[in-house]
Design an enzyme around this catalytic site. Structure first.
Site, short mmCIF file in Angstrom:
data_model
loop_
_atom_site.label_atom_id
_atom_site.label_comp_id
_atom_site.label_asym_id
_atom_site.label_seq_id
_atom_site.Cartn_x
_atom_site.Cartn_y
_atom_site.Cartn_z
N TYR A 54 -3.77 -8.15 1.77
CA TYR A 54 -4.74 -7.14 2.22
C TYR A 54 -6.18 -7.61 1.95
O TYR A 54 -7.02 -7.57 2.85
CB TYR A 54 -4.47 -5.84 1.47
CG TYR A 54 -5.28 -4.66 1.98
CD1 TYR A 54 -4.93 -4.00 3.15
CD2 TYR A 54 -6.40 -4.21 1.28
CE1 TYR A 54 -5.67 -2.92 3.62
CE2 TYR A 54 -7.14 -3.13 1.74
CZ TYR A 54 -6.77 -2.48 2.90
OH TYR A 54 -7.50 -1.41 3.36
N ASP A 55 -6.43 -8.07 0.72
CA ASP A 55 -7.80 -8.46 0.36
C ASP A 55 -8.32 -9.58 1.26
O ASP A 55 -9.44 -9.51 1.77
CB ASP A 55 -7.85 -8.95 -1.10
CG ASP A 55 -7.47 -7.87 -2.10
OD1 ASP A 55 -6.92 -6.83 -1.67
OD2 ASP A 55 -7.69 -8.07 -3.30
N LYS A 107 -8.99 -8.45 4.82
CA LYS A 107 -10.28 -7.76 4.97
C LYS A 107 -11.44 -8.74 4.89
O LYS A 107 -12.44 -8.60 5.60
CB LYS A 107 -10.41 -6.65 3.92
CG LYS A 107 -9.44 -5.49 4.13
CD LYS A 107 -9.67 -4.80 5.49
CE LYS A 107 -8.73 -3.64 5.75
NZ LYS A 107 -8.86 -3.08 7.10
N ASN A 159 0.59 10.42 -4.57
CA ASN A 159 1.69 10.34 -5.54
C ASN A 159 1.58 11.44 -6.58
O ASN A 159 2.52 12.20 -6.80
CB ASN A 159 1.64 8.99 -6.28
CG ASN A 159 2.48 7.93 -5.59
OD1 ASN A 159 2.95 8.14 -4.48
ND2 ASN A 159 2.66 6.80 -6.24
N ASP A 207 -2.05 1.92 -18.94
CA ASP A 207 -2.44 3.00 -19.87
C ASP A 207 -3.33 4.04 -19.22
O ASP A 207 -3.78 4.99 -19.88
CB ASP A 207 -3.09 2.40 -21.13
CG ASP A 207 -4.41 1.71 -20.81
OD1 ASP A 207 -4.88 1.78 -19.65
OD2 ASP A 207 -4.98 1.08 -21.72
N ASP A 217 -4.19 -5.38 -10.42
CA ASP A 217 -4.74 -4.03 -10.23
C ASP A 217 -6.14 -4.01 -10.84
O ASP A 217 -6.30 -4.22 -12.04
CB ASP A 217 -3.82 -3.04 -10.97
CG ASP A 217 -4.05 -1.60 -10.59
OD1 ASP A 217 -3.18 -1.02 -9.94
OD2 ASP A 217 -5.11 -1.05 -10.97
N1 UDP Z 1 -1.72 4.32 -9.78
C1 UDP Z 1 -1.01 5.02 -10.75
N2 UDP Z 1 0.11 5.69 -10.37
C2 UDP Z 1 0.56 5.75 -9.09
C3 UDP Z 1 -0.19 5.05 -8.08
C4 UDP Z 1 -1.30 4.33 -8.48
O1 UDP Z 1 -1.38 5.01 -11.95
O2 UDP Z 1 1.58 6.41 -8.84
C5 UDP Z 1 -2.96 3.63 -10.18
C6 UDP Z 1 -3.03 2.19 -9.72
O3 UDP Z 1 -2.43 1.32 -10.67
C7 UDP Z 1 -4.53 1.99 -9.59
C8 UDP Z 1 -5.07 3.36 -9.21
O4 UDP Z 1 -4.04 4.29 -9.56
O5 UDP Z 1 -5.09 1.61 -10.82
C9 UDP Z 1 -5.38 3.50 -7.74
O6 UDP Z 1 -4.26 3.07 -7.05
P1 UDP Z 1 -4.07 3.23 -5.49
O7 UDP Z 1 -2.70 2.73 -5.16
O8 UDP Z 1 -4.37 4.62 -5.08
O9 UDP Z 1 -5.18 2.33 -4.81
P2 UDP Z 1 -5.94 0.97 -5.22
O10 UDP Z 1 -7.28 1.38 -5.65
O11 UDP Z 1 -5.21 0.29 -6.34
O12 UDP Z 1 -5.93 0.18 -3.97
#
Ligand code: UDP
Length: 319
Positions: A151-152, A155, A196, A212, A277
């Site tokens: 993805y990165d 883009k 979620n 965490d 992440d």
């Molecule tokens: N995340 C989480 N639980 C979930 C889904 C995502 O803790 O069920 C965390 C994920 O690890 C990230 C943040 O929420 O740090 C945002 O995740 P998302 O998938 O929404 O988008 P991203 O910014 O990572 O593309």
């Protein structure tokens, strides 16, 4: 709402959360819209209003296979791509294909029809940022080999391709760097943190916090995001512009807010942090403020309230 324009506009990814919101806004200001989607992650329900509108045409097709649209166009808004980190694992090749071949096809369409081209880029071009907040001058820190790279790098390629068409073909371009957008029209099974947490909380199941929960994101409400993109389109800014809400929250704080607002009693459960992440993410939106006069107006509690209402109307989600 942006003024009436009577333009003829193609939107790729028209059935997605952001695509369908923009389609509805364009139709309501008087434009004629041709929406294209292959429904890999988009949903027909998002286009229910548009499909009943006389100025909307839907093409069900994969833009990576080519784009057939006759006649002159005023703009091509290229929003198509799976965008959830869940999809980075489940459909990486589709992401690479739409980000590369799909983007070139969309650029060619704009080039041959005399249209302005808007590319929906992403905060992911900054990768794991070493500067905070991120302004458009930051060149980013992307791992080309990691799980997010499909993805990165798509883009980043998309931005490179768009800017190359500007230099080589004199194409009129816009590049929006979109930061975490959420709201109604998001699929319940999208996998991103807001849908979620909300669907889990409404089912009174524990919220899945990855790591965490100290990592941060800056969540932009859908209507603000769509308004920002349309202001960018209307402007003459060919440099990239961050479109996002600069208020930063930890994932844990988001979990607390959703828990409080839904009345969930199930608590949270810790799951492993996905690879690469990003630890922190927050847009510097000085450029959008100064050049577009854009400012997000919906704060997180208000946006969550509206999104929770939306998910309530969808009813229980299957496991
Ligand atoms: N995340 C989480 N639980 C979930 C889904 C995502 O803790 O069920 C965390 C994920 O690890 C990230 C943040 O929420 O740090 C945002 O995740 P998302 O998938 O929404 O988008 P991203 O910014 O990572 O593309």
């Amino acid at each position: 709402m942006t003024n009436s324009t009577n333009q003829r506009i193609v939107v790729t990814g028209a059935a997605g959360m952001l695509g369908s919101q923009i389609v509805d806004m364009l139709l309501s200001r008087g434009d004629t819209v041709i929406g294209i989607d292959n429904f890999l992650t988009g949903a027909t329900a998002n286009l229910s209003a548009a499909l009943a509108h006389p100025n909307f045409e839907l093409i069900s097709a994969d833009i990576s296979d080519g784009i057939e649209v006759a006649g002159q166009l005023d703009a091509v808004l290229h929003l198509a791509s799976p965008a959830s980190p869940l999809h980075f694992r489940t459909m990486p090749l589709e992401i690479l294909r739409v980000g590369s071949t799909g983007t070139l096809n969309a650029l060619d369409l704009a080039d041959r029809t005399g249209a302005t081209f808007l590319f929906a880029s992403s905060s992911e071009v900054y990768g794991e940022p070493e500067v905070h907040p991120q302004s458009e001058s930051y060149l980013g820190n992307v791992n080309p080999l990691g799980e997010r790279s499909c993805y990165d790098e798509s883009k980043r390629f998309g931005e490179a391709a768009t800017d190359t068409y500007r230099r080589d073909r004199d194409l009129d371009i816009r590049i929006a760097r979109i930061f975490n957008t959420y709201g109604p029209r998001n699929r319940a099974d999208d996998g991103r943190v807001v849908p979620n947490f909300i669907t889990q909380a409404l089912a009174n199941k524990p919220l899945t916090v990855f790591g965490d929960g100290s990592q941060t994101r800056s969540y932009c409400y859908l209507d603000d995001q769509a308004e920002g993109l349309l202001l960018l389109l209307k402007s003459d800014v060919t440099a990239p512009v961050n479109i996002g809400n600069p208020t930063e929250h930890t994932v844990l704080h988001l979990a607390e807010l959703v828990t409080e607002m839904t009345g969930s009693t199930a608590g949270i459960v810790s799951l492993p942090l996905p690879q690469n992440d990003p630890v922190r993410r927050r847009p510097d939106i000085t450029r959008a403020r100064e050049l577009l006069g854009w400012n997000p107006t919906v704060d997180l509690p208000e946006g969550l309230e509206r999104t929770i209402d939306y998910f309530r109307t969808l009813g229980p989600v299957a496991d």
